[in-house]
Scaffold this motif. Structure first.
Motif, PDB file in Angstrom:
ATOM      1  N   ASN A 137      39.003  22.554 -16.336  1.00  0.00           N
ATOM      2  CA  ASN A 137      38.142  23.649 -15.867  1.00  0.00           C
ATOM      3  C   ASN A 137      37.818  24.627 -16.991  1.00  0.00           C
ATOM      4  OD1 ASN A 137      40.641  24.814 -16.169  1.00  0.00           O
ATOM      5  ND2 ASN A 137      40.477  26.087 -14.352  1.00  0.00           N
ATOM      6  N   TYR A 154      35.152  29.830 -21.844  1.00  0.00           N
ATOM      7  CA  TYR A 154      34.856  30.045 -20.426  1.00  0.00           C
ATOM      8  C   TYR A 154      35.761  29.178 -19.581  1.00  0.00           C
ATOM      9  CZ  TYR A 154      30.614  32.061 -22.338  1.00  0.00           C
ATOM     10  OH  TYR A 154      29.739  32.820 -23.064  1.00  0.00           O
ATOM     11  N   LYS A 155      36.053  29.664 -18.389  1.00  0.00           N
ATOM     12  CA  LYS A 155      36.807  28.899 -17.403  1.00  0.00           C
ATOM     13  C   LYS A 155      36.011  28.912 -16.111  1.00  0.00           C
ATOM     14  CE  LYS A 155      41.308  29.952 -19.357  1.00  0.00           C
ATOM     15  NZ  LYS A 155      42.692  30.263 -19.112  1.00  0.00           N
ATOM     16  N   TYR A 156      36.191  27.905 -15.299  1.00  0.00           N
ATOM     17  CA  TYR A 156      35.491  27.907 -14.020  1.00  0.00           C
ATOM     18  C   TYR A 156      36.395  27.399 -12.910  1.00  0.00           C
ATOM     19  CZ  TYR A 156      34.399  23.107 -15.599  1.00  0.00           C
ATOM     20  OH  TYR A 156      34.453  21.829 -16.091  1.00  0.00           O
ATOM     21  N   ASN A 157      36.058  27.858 -11.702  1.00  0.00           N
ATOM     22  CA  ASN A 157      36.780  27.416 -10.515  1.00  0.00           C
ATOM     23  C   ASN A 157      35.734  26.930  -9.522  1.00  0.00           C
ATOM     24  OD1 ASN A 157      35.676  29.684  -9.246  1.00  0.00           O
ATOM     25  ND2 ASN A 157      37.462  30.938  -9.682  1.00  0.00           N
ATOM     26  N   GLU A 212      32.933  30.255  -9.554  1.00  0.00           N
ATOM     27  CA  GLU A 212      32.668  31.237 -10.611  1.00  0.00           C
ATOM     28  C   GLU A 212      32.885  30.645 -11.994  1.00  0.00           C
ATOM     29  OE1 GLU A 212      33.954  35.363  -8.405  1.00  0.00           O
ATOM     30  OE2 GLU A 212      35.506  34.279  -9.487  1.00  0.00           O
ATOM     31  N   ILE A 213      32.093  31.134 -12.961  1.00  0.00           N
ATOM     32  CA  ILE A 213      32.309  30.869 -14.377  1.00  0.00           C
ATOM     33  C   ILE A 213      32.821  32.176 -14.957  1.00  0.00           C
ATOM     34  CG2 ILE A 213      31.247  30.260 -16.576  1.00  0.00           C
ATOM     35  CD1 ILE A 213      29.179  28.613 -14.964  1.00  0.00           C
ATOM     36  N   LYS A 214      33.985  32.124 -15.623  1.00  0.00           N
ATOM     37  CA  LYS A 214      34.649  33.340 -16.091  1.00  0.00           C
ATOM     38  C   LYS A 214      34.902  33.298 -17.590  1.00  0.00           C
ATOM     39  CE  LYS A 214      37.083  34.105 -11.777  1.00  0.00           C
ATOM     40  NZ  LYS A 214      38.103  34.966 -11.259  1.00  0.00           N
ATOM     41  N   THR A 216      34.318  37.706 -14.314  1.00  0.00           N
ATOM     42  CA  THR A 216      33.314  36.776 -13.806  1.00  0.00           C
ATOM     43  C   THR A 216      31.986  36.989 -14.512  1.00  0.00           C
ATOM     44  OG1 THR A 216      34.390  36.690 -11.654  1.00  0.00           O
ATOM     45  CG2 THR A 216      32.078  36.021 -11.731  1.00  0.00           C
ATOM     46  N   LYS A 221      28.185  33.274 -10.837  1.00  0.00           N
ATOM     47  CA  LYS A 221      28.671  32.686  -9.592  1.00  0.00           C
ATOM     48  C   LYS A 221      27.763  31.508  -9.282  1.00  0.00           C
ATOM     49  CE  LYS A 221      30.683  36.866  -7.787  1.00  0.00           C
ATOM     50  NZ  LYS A 221      31.131  37.535  -6.606  1.00  0.00           N
ATOM     51  N   VAL A 245      29.224  21.689 -13.232  1.00  0.00           N
ATOM     52  CA  VAL A 245      29.430  23.061 -13.698  1.00  0.00           C
ATOM     53  C   VAL A 245      29.122  23.226 -15.185  1.00  0.00           C
ATOM     54  CG1 VAL A 245      31.097  24.934 -13.962  1.00  0.00           C
ATOM     55  CG2 VAL A 245      31.020  23.617 -11.847  1.00  0.00           C
ATOM     56  N   PHE A 277      26.686  26.071 -16.832  1.00  0.00           N
ATOM     57  CA  PHE A 277      27.028  26.918 -17.981  1.00  0.00           C
ATOM     58  C   PHE A 277      25.922  26.840 -19.028  1.00  0.00           C
ATOM     59  CE2 PHE A 277      28.598  26.644 -22.337  1.00  0.00           C
ATOM     60  CZ  PHE A 277      28.949  27.961 -22.540  1.00  0.00           C
TER      61      PHE A 277
END
Length: 112
Positions: A52, A63-66, A69-71, A77, A80, A103, A107
């Motif tokens: 992720n 960046y991280k995502y769940n 959300e991309i954070k 955040t 979204k 995802v 991005f």
């Protein structure tokens, strides 16, 4: 598989995602997508992704995502997303899309 379309909030087509490329409507390639990288049209690696996380070519996580959300690495955040839209944190829609968009492609669209 037919191309997925990335649209402006008003519904006009801005880009197409073929499964391996993000293209302008005229066919010009903006990004190439592999199973683990986002590349420039010339083939140079711009970003890598695994699990992720989205990383610079040197491996630094940027960046991280769940599931929605991309954070940034610090947890704030940036975007979204849902199965049909990419939004700013204030809720305004950046892009709408048809078809499945991974995802990391979302991005990449956020970079445009």
């Amino acid at each position: 598989m037919s191309d997925s379309e990335i649209k402006a909030p008003n519904g006009s087509t801005l880009y197409k995602f073929t499964g391996t490329e993000i293209k302008e409507p005229n066919g010009s390639v903006i990004f190439k997508i592999t199973s683990s990288e986002i590349k420039a049209p010339n083939g140079s690696t711009l970003y890598k992704f695994s699990g992720n996380e989205i990383k610079k070519p040197n491996g630094e996580t940027i960046y991280k995502y769940n599931g929605s959300e991309i954070k940034s690495p610090n947890g704030s955040t940036l975007f979204k997303y849902s199965s049909t839209e990419l939004k700013k944190t204030n809720g305004s829609t950046l892009f709408k899309f048809t078809g499945r968009i991974p995802v990391p492609v979302l991005f990449a669209l956020g970079l445009i």
